[in-house]
Design a protein around this motif. Structure first.
Motif, PDB file in Angstrom:
ATOM      1  N   ASP A  69     -19.725  29.535   7.809  1.00 19.78           N
ATOM      2  CA  ASP A  69     -21.141  29.753   7.531  1.00 19.78           C
ATOM      3  C   ASP A  69     -21.410  31.237   7.311  1.00 19.78           C
ATOM      4  OD1 ASP A  69     -23.771  29.057   7.040  1.00 19.78           O
ATOM      5  OD2 ASP A  69     -24.306  28.804   9.139  1.00 19.78           O
ATOM      6  N   ILE A  70     -22.379  31.500   6.463  1.00 17.75           N
ATOM      7  CA  ILE A  70     -22.898  32.854   6.250  1.00 17.75           C
ATOM      8  C   ILE A  70     -24.410  32.728   6.359  1.00 17.75           C
ATOM      9  CG2 ILE A  70     -23.096  34.824   4.686  1.00 17.75           C
ATOM     10  CD1 ILE A  70     -20.559  33.687   3.258  1.00 17.75           C
ATOM     11  N   PHE A  71     -24.983  33.502   7.263  1.00 18.97           N
ATOM     12  CA  PHE A  71     -26.422  33.464   7.477  1.00 18.97           C
ATOM     13  C   PHE A  71     -26.985  34.853   7.228  1.00 18.97           C
ATOM     14  CE2 PHE A  71     -30.417  32.178   9.033  1.00 18.97           C
ATOM     15  CZ  PHE A  71     -30.897  33.158   9.879  1.00 18.97           C
ATOM     16  N   ARG A  72     -28.018  34.925   6.386  1.00 22.18           N
ATOM     17  CA  ARG A  72     -28.675  36.191   6.091  1.00 22.18           C
ATOM     18  C   ARG A  72     -30.077  36.167   6.684  1.00 22.18           C
ATOM     19  NH1 ARG A  72     -26.169  33.957   2.201  1.00 22.18           N
ATOM     20  NH2 ARG A  72     -24.278  34.896   1.363  1.00 22.18           N
ATOM     21  N   GLU A  73     -30.314  37.043   7.637  1.00 20.55           N
ATOM     22  CA  GLU A  73     -31.588  37.111   8.349  1.00 20.55           C
ATOM     23  C   GLU A  73     -32.473  38.179   7.702  1.00 20.55           C
ATOM     24  OE1 GLU A  73     -33.002  38.039  12.931  1.00 20.55           O
ATOM     25  OE2 GLU A  73     -30.905  38.312  12.362  1.00 20.55           O
ATOM     26  N   GLU A  74     -33.538  37.742   7.045  1.00 21.00           N
ATOM     27  CA  GLU A  74     -34.442  38.666   6.366  1.00 21.00           C
ATOM     28  C   GLU A  74     -35.092  39.604   7.371  1.00 21.00           C
ATOM     29  OE1 GLU A  74     -38.784  38.342   4.489  1.00 21.00           O
ATOM     30  OE2 GLU A  74     -37.360  36.945   3.583  1.00 21.00           O
ATOM     31  N   MET A  75     -35.090  40.901   7.039  1.00 24.11           N
ATOM     32  CA  MET A  75     -35.680  41.898   7.924  1.00 24.11           C
ATOM     33  C   MET A  75     -36.897  42.576   7.294  1.00 24.11           C
ATOM     34  SD  MET A  75     -32.061  43.466   9.199  1.00 24.11           S
ATOM     35  CE  MET A  75     -32.763  44.808  10.129  1.00 24.11           C
ATOM     36  N   GLN A  76     -36.818  42.872   5.984  1.00 25.31           N
ATOM     37  CA  GLN A  76     -37.902  43.605   5.327  1.00 25.31           C
ATOM     38  C   GLN A  76     -37.895  43.295   3.835  1.00 25.31           C
ATOM     39  OE1 GLN A  76     -37.388  47.886   5.104  1.00 25.31           O
ATOM     40  NE2 GLN A  76     -39.587  48.199   5.255  1.00 25.31           N
ATOM     41  N   VAL A  77     -39.095  43.171   3.286  1.00 28.27           N
ATOM     42  CA  VAL A  77     -39.264  43.021   1.841  1.00 28.27           C
ATOM     43  C   VAL A  77     -40.103  44.197   1.377  1.00 28.27           C
ATOM     44  CG1 VAL A  77     -40.171  41.600  -0.025  1.00 28.27           C
ATOM     45  CG2 VAL A  77     -39.111  40.506   1.961  1.00 28.27           C
TER      46      VAL A  77
END
Length: 146
Positions: A69-77
């Motif tokens: 698995d690869i999980f990308r946790e959004e921090m800032q847009v």
């Protein structure tokens, strides 16, 4: 950019990489795509052949490390010029419930392309990019070249 767009794009990338599905992977990118390693030399993947070669190397290293698995946790847009945005996120690469490497931050510069948000630029650690290219290893939870 709707918040759900990054989650969808992230899931597409993970599904494509783990499923070794280049056609799906291709849908996430607006070519040419610039790859910018922090502390390294930037380069451009100009066409489908270059993107596919890069994709195959990434798939090979994920298979070598038995990544599940690869999980990308959004921090800032962050809005950029016109309708471009920069998304900063923390990447978690896992083998079942165990980390393959310590989480690390990266950025995608996204722009609308063919009716969807797509990746125009990737900024990540030099170690991660070298690892995906098969040029670096992991030692004690860190990419060796970081």
């Amino acid at each position: 950019m709707p918040r759900a767009a990054f989650a969808t794009l992230s899931n597409t990338l993970t599904d494509a990489l783990l499923g070794r599905d280049f056609a799906l992977y291709r849908t996430a990118f607006c070519l040419p795509v610039r790859i910018e390693p922090r502390k390294g030399q930037a380069y451009t993947l100009a066409d489908d052949a270059a993107l596919e070669a890069d994709f195959k190397l990434y798939c090979d290293i994920l298979k070598t490390h038995a990544v599940t698995d690869i999980f990308r946790e959004e921090m800032q847009v962050l809005p950029l010029e016109d309708d471009w945005v920069e998304v900063t996120f923390c990447t978690h690469i896992l083998r079942h419930a165990q980390r393959v490497v310590e989480p690390f931050n990266s950025q995608f510069v996204l722009r609308p392309c063919d009716g969807a948000w797509r990746i125009a630029e990737i900024r990540s650690t030099l170690g991660h990019i070298n690892w995906t290219l098969g040029r670096a290893e992991i030692d004690k939870g860190r990419f060796i070249t970081d």
